[in-house]
Design a protein around this motif. Structure first.
Motif, PDB file in Angstrom:
ATOM      1  N   HIS A 214     -15.515 -67.360  -8.945  1.00  0.00           N
ATOM      2  CA  HIS A 214     -15.288 -67.790  -7.408  1.00  0.00           C
ATOM      3  C   HIS A 214     -14.658 -65.847  -7.410  1.00  0.00           C
ATOM      4  CE1 HIS A 214     -17.007 -70.675  -4.545  1.00  0.00           C
ATOM      5  NE2 HIS A 214     -16.762 -71.037  -5.941  1.00  0.00           N
ATOM      6  N   SER A 215     -13.223 -65.671  -8.455  1.00  0.00           N
ATOM      7  CA  SER A 215     -13.364 -64.604  -8.642  1.00  0.00           C
ATOM      8  C   SER A 215     -13.611 -63.566  -8.571  1.00  0.00           C
ATOM      9  CB  SER A 215     -11.563 -64.889  -8.973  1.00  0.00           C
ATOM     10  OG  SER A 215     -10.444 -63.879  -8.724  1.00  0.00           O
ATOM     11  N   ALA A 216     -14.434 -63.648  -8.898  1.00  0.00           N
ATOM     12  CA  ALA A 216     -15.162 -61.784  -9.395  1.00  0.00           C
ATOM     13  C   ALA A 216     -16.163 -61.640  -9.127  1.00  0.00           C
ATOM     14  CB  ALA A 216     -15.380 -62.244 -11.190  1.00  0.00           C
ATOM     15  N   ALA A 217     -16.431 -63.008  -7.582  1.00  0.00           N
ATOM     16  CA  ALA A 217     -17.692 -62.586  -7.342  1.00  0.00           C
ATOM     17  C   ALA A 217     -16.874 -62.163  -5.528  1.00  0.00           C
ATOM     18  CB  ALA A 217     -18.071 -64.347  -6.087  1.00  0.00           C
ATOM     19  N   SER A 218     -15.527 -62.119  -5.541  1.00  0.00           N
ATOM     20  CA  SER A 218     -14.323 -61.746  -4.671  1.00  0.00           C
ATOM     21  C   SER A 218     -14.607 -59.896  -4.871  1.00  0.00           C
ATOM     22  CB  SER A 218     -13.273 -62.380  -4.284  1.00  0.00           C
ATOM     23  OG  SER A 218     -13.155 -61.912  -3.247  1.00  0.00           O
ATOM     24  N   SER A 219     -14.517 -60.403  -5.811  1.00  0.00           N
ATOM     25  CA  SER A 219     -13.811 -58.547  -6.134  1.00  0.00           C
ATOM     26  C   SER A 219     -15.637 -57.841  -6.223  1.00  0.00           C
ATOM     27  CB  SER A 219     -13.601 -58.528  -7.417  1.00  0.00           C
ATOM     28  OG  SER A 219     -12.398 -58.835  -7.812  1.00  0.00           O
ATOM     29  N   ILE A 220     -16.641 -58.697  -6.579  1.00  0.00           N
ATOM     30  CA  ILE A 220     -17.645 -57.941  -6.809  1.00  0.00           C
ATOM     31  C   ILE A 220     -18.252 -57.384  -4.760  1.00  0.00           C
ATOM     32  CG2 ILE A 220     -20.506 -58.009  -7.435  1.00  0.00           C
ATOM     33  CD1 ILE A 220     -19.865 -59.358  -9.620  1.00  0.00           C
ATOM     34  N   HIS A 221     -17.919 -58.231  -4.334  1.00  0.00           N
ATOM     35  CA  HIS A 221     -18.514 -57.899  -2.735  1.00  0.00           C
ATOM     36  C   HIS A 221     -17.278 -57.136  -2.287  1.00  0.00           C
ATOM     37  CE1 HIS A 221     -16.845 -58.892   1.746  1.00  0.00           C
ATOM     38  NE2 HIS A 221     -18.282 -59.957   1.767  1.00  0.00           N
ATOM     39  N   ALA A 222     -16.422 -57.111  -2.874  1.00  0.00           N
ATOM     40  CA  ALA A 222     -15.512 -55.829  -2.521  1.00  0.00           C
ATOM     41  C   ALA A 222     -15.758 -54.994  -2.836  1.00  0.00           C
ATOM     42  CB  ALA A 222     -14.199 -55.924  -2.357  1.00  0.00           C
ATOM     43  N   CYS A 223     -16.651 -54.348  -3.984  1.00  0.00           N
ATOM     44  CA  CYS A 223     -17.133 -52.973  -4.328  1.00  0.00           C
ATOM     45  C   CYS A 223     -18.780 -52.829  -3.277  1.00  0.00           C
ATOM     46  CB  CYS A 223     -17.759 -53.592  -5.677  1.00  0.00           C
ATOM     47  SG  CYS A 223     -16.293 -53.622  -6.560  1.00  0.00           S
ATOM     48  N   LEU A 224     -19.591 -53.977  -3.037  1.00  0.00           N
ATOM     49  CA  LEU A 224     -20.652 -54.125  -2.643  1.00  0.00           C
ATOM     50  C   LEU A 224     -20.415 -53.828  -0.653  1.00  0.00           C
ATOM     51  CD1 LEU A 224     -22.972 -56.809  -3.250  1.00  0.00           C
ATOM     52  CD2 LEU A 224     -22.419 -54.558  -4.736  1.00  0.00           C
ATOM     53  N   HIS A 225     -19.267 -54.414  -0.151  1.00  0.00           N
ATOM     54  CA  HIS A 225     -19.021 -53.989   1.291  1.00  0.00           C
ATOM     55  C   HIS A 225     -18.676 -52.901   1.240  1.00  0.00           C
ATOM     56  CE1 HIS A 225     -16.725 -54.548   5.156  1.00  0.00           C
ATOM     57  NE2 HIS A 225     -16.807 -55.087   5.129  1.00  0.00           N
TER      58      HIS A 225
END
Length: 239
Positions: A214-225
């Motif tokens: 979950h934490s890694a997915a949140s970090s990846i979302h920040a990059c995509l956003h």
């Protein structure tokens, strides 16, 4: 090969909780309605989206909403073993079905009855976490096409090494027979739209693995956003 050395670092120098560098570009294929190019470490994926358009298979057309069709292929030069890969082999077909189910749950399909959305993913270079990289690229391509979604889907593949979570694994790390969890969330939040587990994991290690994913997915979302925001600002500047 050991995933972690005696100092707790991985073979590429990352710590267990570090994701790989991510580079994204949107609108790279003007012939499509939406497109995106994603580099996640050394894994590189090009995705194009077409539609919504009239369903080609009328037997699958539904008045309740549109259908999602995914074509997934891997370039012959994507790995060290250069060989022609059939688009319809069993593993590729299974991955394509996972992408379809993931995005059917996120796209607001009800506003496009009897229509179809085509997602075409090409893996140009493969260095691990190919399913999650394809999902991230498809999510950006759908956003570029203006397809209404409940949020941007972000995905990550993680593993557990002697009970220690290791996020965003590479191809070398996938060689070990260790538990691998692929997790996709909506907008980096707690809503999960895909979970896939390969190999067994001890039930005591699962909570920490899920938390790290979950934490890694949140970090990846920040990059995509950030990539989406940058693309939108450039588009407004042109207009």
């Amino acid at each position: 090969m050991s995933v972690l050395n005696e100092h707790g670092f991985r073979c590429d120098g990352r710590r267990p909780e570090q994701i790989r560098n991510i580079s994204c570009k949107l609108g790279v294929y003007p012939q499509a309605d939406g497109s995106a190019y994603v580099e996640q470490g050394n894994t590189r994926v090009l995705c194009a989206v077409y539609g919504p358009h009239e369903a080609t298979n009328r037997s699958k057309a539904s008045e309740d909403g549109c259908s999602v069709s995914v074509q997934l292929s891997t370039a012959a030069f994507a790995t060290l073993e250069r060989k022609n890969r059939r688009r319809g082999d069993r593993k590729t077909t299974a991955l394509a079905r996972m992408l379809e189910k993931t995005f059917e749950s996120v796209i607001i399909t009800s506003i496009y009855p009897r229509a179809q959305i085509d997602i075409c993913c090409e893996i140009i270079q493969e260095d691990g976490s190919r399913l999650s990289s394809c999902i991230n690229a498809a999510s950006l391509a759908l956003a570029d096409a203006g397809i209404p979604m409940r949020g941007v889907v972000t995905c990550v593949t993680c593993s557990s090494v002697e009970g220690n979570p290791v996020v965003d694994i590479s191809a070398r790390e996938e060689l070990d027979t260790i538990p691998r969890l692929t997790l996709a969330t909506v907008s980096g939040r707690d809503e999960v739209v895909l979970v896939e587990m390969e190999n067994r994991v001890h039930m005591d290690h699962l909570p920490s693995l899920m938390s790290a994913s979950h934490s890694a997915a949140s970090s990846i979302h920040a990059c995509l956003h950030a990539a989406l925001q940058n693309h939108l600002s450039q588009t407004r500047a042109i207009l």
